[in-house]
Design a protein around this motif. Structure first.
Motif, mmCIF file in Angstrom:
data_model
loop_
_atom_site.group_PDB
_atom_site.id
_atom_site.type_symbol
_atom_site.label_atom_id
_atom_site.label_comp_id
_atom_site.label_asym_id
_atom_site.label_seq_id
_atom_site.Cartn_x
_atom_site.Cartn_y
_atom_site.Cartn_z
ATOM 1 N N LYS A 139 5.676 -4.183 7.094
ATOM 2 C CA LYS A 139 6.641 -3.020 6.485
ATOM 3 C C LYS A 139 7.707 -2.640 7.267
ATOM 4 O O LYS A 139 8.599 -1.605 6.596
ATOM 5 C CB LYS A 139 5.673 -1.692 6.147
ATOM 6 N N SER A 145 -3.162 0.494 -3.725
ATOM 7 C CA SER A 145 -2.659 -0.898 -3.733
ATOM 8 C C SER A 145 -1.331 -0.726 -4.810
ATOM 9 O O SER A 145 -1.126 0.140 -5.322
ATOM 10 C CB SER A 145 -3.721 -1.914 -4.156
ATOM 11 N N LYS A 146 -0.799 -2.061 -4.722
ATOM 12 C CA LYS A 146 0.305 -2.213 -5.557
ATOM 13 C C LYS A 146 0.044 -1.993 -7.164
ATOM 14 O O LYS A 146 0.825 -1.654 -8.137
ATOM 15 C CB LYS A 146 0.830 -3.409 -5.332
ATOM 16 N N ASN A 147 -1.473 -2.139 -7.504
ATOM 17 C CA ASN A 147 -2.015 -2.142 -8.645
ATOM 18 C C ASN A 147 -2.482 -0.692 -9.048
ATOM 19 O O ASN A 147 -3.058 -0.533 -9.792
ATOM 20 C CB ASN A 147 -2.980 -3.225 -8.853
ATOM 21 N N ASN A 148 -2.140 0.119 -8.117
ATOM 22 C CA ASN A 148 -2.454 1.616 -8.343
ATOM 23 C C ASN A 148 -4.129 1.798 -8.148
ATOM 24 O O ASN A 148 -4.648 2.670 -8.807
ATOM 25 C CB ASN A 148 -2.059 2.083 -9.561
ATOM 26 N N MET A 179 0.942 -1.212 0.089
ATOM 27 C CA MET A 179 0.133 -0.070 0.007
ATOM 28 C C MET A 179 1.019 1.288 -0.056
ATOM 29 O O MET A 179 1.877 1.199 0.605
ATOM 30 C CB MET A 179 -1.112 -0.167 1.140
ATOM 31 N N LYS A 180 0.268 2.304 -0.717
ATOM 32 C CA LYS A 180 0.996 3.584 -0.745
ATOM 33 C C LYS A 180 0.164 4.605 -0.694
ATOM 34 O O LYS A 180 -0.915 4.780 -1.236
ATOM 35 C CB LYS A 180 1.820 3.604 -1.984
#
Length: 370
Positions: free
Chosen positions: A145, A22-25, A1-2
């Motif tokens: 993380k 998510s990692k898939n934007n 996550m970002k």
């Protein structure tokens, strides 16, 4: 996550949110932020919490009203003053940091850790409603993380805030951290940089910035901790003797280090020429150095390692470990290494003894021979 950096305004004045992707934007959550004007008429931002944790615009609006009312009255809100058991965990935390501001050296750093890792998850909870299960879930999220040592530190901080609240009679219950076990640690770092890796690191550091390069050079030349390097001043540099006076903030002692090579010496000569006695040698702030250097270390050395692989990951402290390791490899007497590292005990230095060359072999071969 970002979490994306852009603040997106809501329909409520002073309330914003940042998207969490998510990692898939794909947007999977959002974190709410409020903006208000403090008692000095300066705009302030405060993170309130995540949508997934039940935070909504209405709650944020109420929080703004609560803060502005408190500022206007210059005192605690009546419902807070009367119902200490209804204080949020953030109320307890802010009181803790306020009380410890002038008594704890790292209070500012601790408050930043709280803001970055804890506040958004449990700050809005009433202190009495936080359970061990909530913290266990939080601990597991941290674990994915952060390094185990950092996770333990954050959980310990939560317990410390509760303990302080009990002492100040703001909270009467027990701390939910009391039944929580810490993560197992292997604190012994074994990784140090080989000569080819040192060259590679210096090359990449110089590409990033001359300040980053100088920080790395000083770290590899003195084995000093980050705080020590960042506080080296012009008056601490003695070009004639190739020495540097170093302040060890951990042990609260001053000791001597040395300029390792001509390239570092040339840069220091050039740099001190236009500085005043109390000016820092490195112009960047500590946070800027760390922000630029950590990605370099990760790219060069950590790309295939787990985040909790403390033994093998290269971090900024590895510069200190590298300094001591190569002193031992080059046959430096253990007491000299102790002095150069400013270790408080010989036991701390003995961890490097196994790297020393096979000293004594020739002497043993000559034993008992006439």
């Amino acid at each position: 996550m970002k979490t994306l950096p852009k603040r997106i305004p809501t329909k409520t004045i002073g309330v914003f949110f940042k998207e969490i992707i998510s990692k898939n934007n794909k947007a999977i959550d959002k974190v709410f932020i409020i903006r208000y004007v403090d008692e000095n008429n300066k705009e302030r931002l405060k993170t309130i919490g995540k949508y997934s944790n039940g935070i909504r615009e209405a709650y944020c609006k109420a929080k703004i009203n609560e803060i502005t009312t408190k500022i206007r009255l210059g005192e605690d809100l009546p419902h807070i003053a009367k119902q200490k058991n209804k204080l949020t965990f953030d109320d307890l935390a802010q009181r803790y940091f306020s009380d410890k501001e002038h008594t704890t050296k790292e209070a500012e750093k601790e408050k930043a850790r709280y803001t970055n890792h804890i506040e958004k998850d449990i700050g809005h909870y009433f202190a009495e409603n936080i359970t061990a299960d909530i913290l266990l879930k939080m601990q597991n999220e941290f674990r994915a993380k952060l390094a185990p040592r950092t996770v333990n530190h954050l959980i310990f901080m939560i317990g410390t805030i509760y303990k302080h609240a009990q002492k100040m009679e703001l909270y009467k219950g027990s701390s939910p951290t009391s039944t929580l076990d810490g993560l197992k640690l292997d604190n012994k770092r074994e990784r140090y940089l080989e000569l080819t890796e040192i060259t590679e690191l210096l090359d990449e550091s110089l590409k990033a910035s001359l300040e980053v390069w100088l920080f790395v050079k000083l770290g590899l030349s003195t084995g000093s901790r980050v705080g020590t390097i960042m506080n080296i001043k012009k008056k601490d540099i003695n070009i004639k003797s190739n020495s540097i006076t170093l302040k060890d903030f951990k042990n609260n002692k001053t000791y001597n280090g040395f300029i390792s090579d001509d390239k570092l010496k040339e840069e220091l000569i050039s740099r001190v020429e236009n500085l005043k006695a109390n000016d820092n040698i490195i112009f960047y702030e500590r946070t800027s150095i760390e922000y630029k250097l950590r990605p370099i270390l990760d790219t060069l050395f950590n790309s295939e390692l787990n985040i909790d692989d403390r033994k093998n990951r290269v971090v900024i402290h590895t510069l200190r470990h590298t300094f001591a390791s190569h002193l031992a490899i080059n046959g430096t007497p253990i007491l000299a290494i102790k002095a150069l590292m400013n270790h408080s005990s010989i036991e701390m230095t003995m961890r490097y003894a196994h790297l020393a060359p096979n000293a004594g072999y020739e002497q043993v071969r000559k034993l008992y021979k006439s």
